[in-house]
Design an enzyme around this catalytic site. Structure first.
Site, short mmCIF file in Angstrom:
data_model
loop_
_atom_site.label_atom_id
_atom_site.label_comp_id
_atom_site.label_asym_id
_atom_site.label_seq_id
_atom_site.Cartn_x
_atom_site.Cartn_y
_atom_site.Cartn_z
N CYS A 82 0.84 -1.20 0.00
CA CYS A 82 0.00 0.00 0.00
C CYS A 82 0.87 1.26 0.00
O CYS A 82 1.54 1.57 0.99
CB CYS A 82 -0.92 -0.02 1.22
SG CYS A 82 -1.80 1.51 1.53
N CYS A 85 0.04 3.95 2.58
CA CYS A 85 0.45 3.51 3.92
C CYS A 85 1.88 3.92 4.22
O CYS A 85 2.23 4.21 5.38
CB CYS A 85 0.31 1.99 4.05
SG CYS A 85 -1.36 1.35 3.89
#
Length: 329
Positions: A82, A85
């Protein structure tokens, strides 16, 4: 391992004030028990590195639920693949160090902990939640701006302190710029309205809605900005309005008479009591759209009252306020 006492379904807790008092008491008992056992005692210093922890399903109850009786625990759901993230994670870790024990950051890899992801209802990552005194709540999703994150954290910490008595963790080596040990957080004295608020909670518990309403009004007469009393009064008023209603008859009436403002208002109250927050808001916004004059004002005022029940910081309230503004203007 099960995240008990967590309501992630969006249902409004109409005994939120009572639940807060009970959770606060449980948190105090847990801290006292930890102090007696000498492990994780309240006030025991932890290292700065311990402010950020990796959590899995096996350790969730110990590392998140139990720790949330001492300090708000912020949960960062992330994954290696991600990209957002990778922006949010380091920022949260830096803020955890900067806030110096006022919250604990728990990082959960969703690929390795699918069950926790499902239990929290995570739809996409990064997703950030919090657990305070065993109670879970969503904070935000996506790589939010730092200013917004700070504001959210400040509100979370305030709730933890005021409603649950969580004063944070003592961090080993926490010192100011001159190398002096930072002073310990002062003990928070009992508020001047604790007895009245407790009386309101007891009245709610006993089903004495009129007594609860009066107790909350007594607090607000002296302290109009008291958040707990405003929330409690809005909830007690709602419960009093729906008490004795025939739910089936109310919903039938609303379905058959969509232009009847009183019928729609009564159905919206039942929607909210049943946890159908968006349905309640949407029903009243549609009613405002279709009506004029006193009817429109009655629907608008009831909608604002229901906003108070849910809480102004709830994203569903924010969305509904925007929708209402479009209808009105």
């Amino acid at each position: 391992m099960q995240p008990r006492n967590m309501s992630m379904s969006g249902v409004v807790d109409l005994a939120a004030v009572k639940a807060a008092q009970e959770a606060k008491a449980k948190a105090e008992q847990a801290r006292a028990e930890a102090a007696r056992q000498g492990g994780g005692a309240a006030g025991a210093a932890i290292s700065p590195a311990s402010l950020v922890i990796d959590v899995d399903e096996a350790g969730f109850e110990r590392d998140v639920l139990q720790r949330s009786t001492e300090v708000p625990v912020v949960i960062d759901f992330w994954a290696e693949w991600c990209e957002p993230c990778k922006q949010l994670g380091p920022l949260l870790e830096r803020l955890a160090q900067e806030y110096n024990g006022r919250f604990l950051l728990a990082k959960i890899d969703v690929d390795a902990n699918q069950m926790l992801m499902q239990q929290f209802g995570v739809q996409g990552i990064p997703a950030v939640f919090a657990v305070v005194a065993g109670q879970a709540l969503p904070l935000f999703q996506g790589a939010a701006p730092e200013a917004q994150i700070r504001q959210t954290l400040d509100q979370l910490i305030q709730v933890g302190e005021e409603r649950f008595g969580l004063t944070g963790l003592v961090v080993d080596g926490g010192a100011d710029a001159q190398g002096e040990q930072a002073p310990a957080a002062p003990e928070v004295p009992a508020g001047p309205y604790d007895a009245l608020l407790e009386a309101a909670v007891q009245a709610l518990d006993a089903g004495d809605l009129a007594g609860a309403v009066q107790a909350y009004k007594n607090v607000l007469s002296d302290d109009p900005a008291n958040t707990e009393a405003k929330l409690g009064l809005a909830q007690a008023d709602l419960l009093q309005r729906v008490q004795g209603l025939d739910a089936q008859a109310v919903r039938k009436d609303a379905a058959e008479r969509p232009a009847d403002v009183r019928a729609q208002i009564a159905a919206a109250d039942l929607d909210l009591v049943g946890g159908h927050v968006e349905d309640a808001f949407g029903r009243l916004i549609d009613t405002v759209r279709r009506t004029v004059g006193d009817d429109r004002d009655a629907a608008r005022v009831r909608l604002l009252e229901l906003f108070e029940v849910v809480g102004g910081e709830d994203p569903r309230v924010t969305s509904a306020r925007t929708a209402l503004a479009r209808v009105l203007f």
